[in-house]
Design a protein around this motif. Structure first.
Motif, PDB file in Angstrom:
ATOM      1  N   PHE A  75     -38.077 -90.538 -14.740  1.00 28.99           N
ATOM      2  CA  PHE A  75     -37.561 -89.330 -15.148  1.00 28.99           C
ATOM      3  C   PHE A  75     -37.444 -89.403 -16.622  1.00 28.99           C
ATOM      4  O   PHE A  75     -37.406 -90.395 -17.382  1.00 28.99           O
ATOM      5  CB  PHE A  75     -35.988 -89.621 -14.717  1.00 28.99           C
ATOM      6  CG  PHE A  75     -35.248 -88.351 -15.006  1.00 28.99           C
ATOM      7  CD1 PHE A  75     -35.685 -87.148 -14.636  1.00 28.99           C
ATOM      8  CD2 PHE A  75     -34.367 -88.411 -16.279  1.00 28.99           C
ATOM      9  CE1 PHE A  75     -34.652 -85.990 -15.031  1.00 28.99           C
ATOM     10  CE2 PHE A  75     -33.485 -87.298 -16.460  1.00 28.99           C
ATOM     11  CZ  PHE A  75     -33.739 -86.163 -15.995  1.00 28.99           C
ATOM     12  N   GLY A  82     -35.827 -81.778 -12.908  1.00 31.64           N
ATOM     13  CA  GLY A  82     -34.662 -82.377 -12.911  1.00 31.64           C
ATOM     14  C   GLY A  82     -33.363 -81.743 -13.018  1.00 31.64           C
ATOM     15  O   GLY A  82     -33.579 -80.226 -12.821  1.00 31.64           O
ATOM     16  N   ASP A  83     -32.240 -82.252 -12.919  1.00 40.63           N
ATOM     17  CA  ASP A  83     -31.024 -81.581 -13.312  1.00 40.63           C
ATOM     18  C   ASP A  83     -30.042 -82.197 -14.190  1.00 40.63           C
ATOM     19  O   ASP A  83     -28.927 -82.332 -14.136  1.00 40.63           O
ATOM     20  CB  ASP A  83     -30.426 -81.560 -11.722  1.00 40.63           C
ATOM     21  CG  ASP A  83     -29.888 -82.838 -11.483  1.00 40.63           C
ATOM     22  OD1 ASP A  83     -30.265 -83.975 -11.741  1.00 40.63           O
ATOM     23  OD2 ASP A  83     -28.580 -82.953 -10.671  1.00 40.63           O
ATOM     24  N   PRO A 138     -32.953 -88.784 -10.609  1.00 43.44           N
ATOM     25  CA  PRO A 138     -33.131 -89.001  -9.380  1.00 43.44           C
ATOM     26  C   PRO A 138     -32.753 -90.515  -8.812  1.00 43.44           C
ATOM     27  O   PRO A 138     -33.238 -91.328  -9.530  1.00 43.44           O
ATOM     28  CB  PRO A 138     -34.308 -88.582  -8.640  1.00 43.44           C
ATOM     29  CG  PRO A 138     -34.932 -87.739  -9.762  1.00 43.44           C
ATOM     30  CD  PRO A 138     -34.520 -88.379 -11.010  1.00 43.44           C
ATOM     31  N   THR A 190     -32.406 -84.028  -6.036  1.00 45.92           N
ATOM     32  CA  THR A 190     -32.014 -83.719  -7.220  1.00 45.92           C
ATOM     33  C   THR A 190     -30.628 -82.861  -6.940  1.00 45.92           C
ATOM     34  O   THR A 190     -30.350 -82.224  -5.779  1.00 45.92           O
ATOM     35  CB  THR A 190     -32.862 -82.635  -8.209  1.00 45.92           C
ATOM     36  OG1 THR A 190     -33.076 -81.379  -7.286  1.00 45.92           O
ATOM     37  CG2 THR A 190     -34.159 -83.336  -8.384  1.00 45.92           C
ATOM     38  N   GLN A 243     -27.784 -78.891  -4.887  1.00 48.53           N
ATOM     39  CA  GLN A 243     -28.644 -80.070  -4.421  1.00 48.53           C
ATOM     40  C   GLN A 243     -29.917 -79.820  -3.660  1.00 48.53           C
ATOM     41  O   GLN A 243     -29.891 -78.651  -2.974  1.00 48.53           O
ATOM     42  CB  GLN A 243     -28.097 -81.110  -3.432  1.00 48.53           C
ATOM     43  CG  GLN A 243     -27.714 -80.641  -2.012  1.00 48.53           C
ATOM     44  CD  GLN A 243     -26.870 -81.751  -1.095  1.00 48.53           C
ATOM     45  OE1 GLN A 243     -27.194 -82.762  -1.155  1.00 48.53           O
ATOM     46  NE2 GLN A 243     -25.711 -81.199  -0.481  1.00 48.53           N
TER      47      GLN A 243
END
Length: 242
Positions: free
Chosen positions: A49, A69-70, A74, A95, A102
């Motif tokens: 990530f 991503g968020d 992850p 994610t 989600q």
């Protein structure tokens, strides 16, 4: 509080028996090896990530693919067998931190490259029969969507539904009408204060900002349609998350 979050079974890479709801799930892992395309040779798998770019990088064999991503890394990559009739296995990267944001990103490996096969809100159930059931919480009910895996391409596509099962009860605290249909707002029944109703199904309203319309059964056995606003403000007892 968070309610009815979809459960993705977690296993280590050792040979454990998957629960009956979710078949052939392994993970989450940050690195490992598995035969993804059925050629008998395991591919090295890794997930990393990049916080600065807010994206994850998935690697399998000599292939690499990035995904959004968020703002959080992850937890790992899940190894899934969506269709036990073929020799392939798929990779899933989840994610999102809540029931609402989600996403489960599903990837396939053909021996040369990684490809995004589809994205579902949550991979709730996959028994290896080419069908995915995906749950997402809608405030006071659980929306269940069905996806199917194309046997040739591996692509994942949604099977549209006209209605979604709800199945909750509530008590009317302020009387309000039920509409005759989703398009005809004339009154079929007026719900009495203190009566118990059943919310049977939901249908996307098709109007911006209105969310869903709900099929309701009155205490007298009549069926009609209610808005989300009426249900959430004029009844009590709905399993609202908050």
């Amino acid at each position: 509080m968070k309610m009815k979050a979809p459960v993705l079974a977690v296993m280590t890479c050792s040979l454990l028996t998957a629960p009956p709801v979710l078949a052939d799930i392994e993970g989450p892992i940050k690195s490992g090896s598995v035969d993804l395309n059925g050629d008998g040779t395991p591919e090295a798998i890794s997930l990393s990530f990049d916080e600065g770019k807010n994206e994850f990088t998935l690697k399998a064999g000599g292939a690499t693919i990035q995904g959004p991503g968020d703002d959080n890394p992850p937890e790992g990559v899940f190894i899934v067998d969506l269709d036990s009739r073929d020799k392939r296995k798929e990779l899933v990267v989840r994610t999102g931190q809540t029931d609402y944001d989600q996403r489960s990103n599903i990837y396939g490996f053909d021996g040369k490259s990684l490809k995004l096969l589809g994205t579902v809100p949550a991979l709730t159930e996959a028994k290896g029969n080419g069908i995915i059931l995906s749950d997402s919480w809608q405030g006071f009910w659980n929306r269940r969507d069905k996806y199917v895996v194309d046997a040739k391409t591996g692509k994942v596509s949604e099977v549209p539904q006209d209605l979604y099962a709800v199945g909750v009860e509530a008590t009317v605290k302020q009387s309000f009408p039920l509409a005759r249909s989703r398009t005809d707002k004339s009154t079929i029944a007026t719900l009495a204060q203190g009566s118990t109703i059943q919310v049977l199904a939901a249908s996307p309203s098709g109007r911006k900002g209105e969310g869903y319309l709900y099929l309701v059964k009155s205490s007298t056995g009549l069926l009609g349609w209610a808005t989300a606003k009426d249900l959430t403000t004029k009844t009590e007892g709905l399993p609202l998350a908050g």
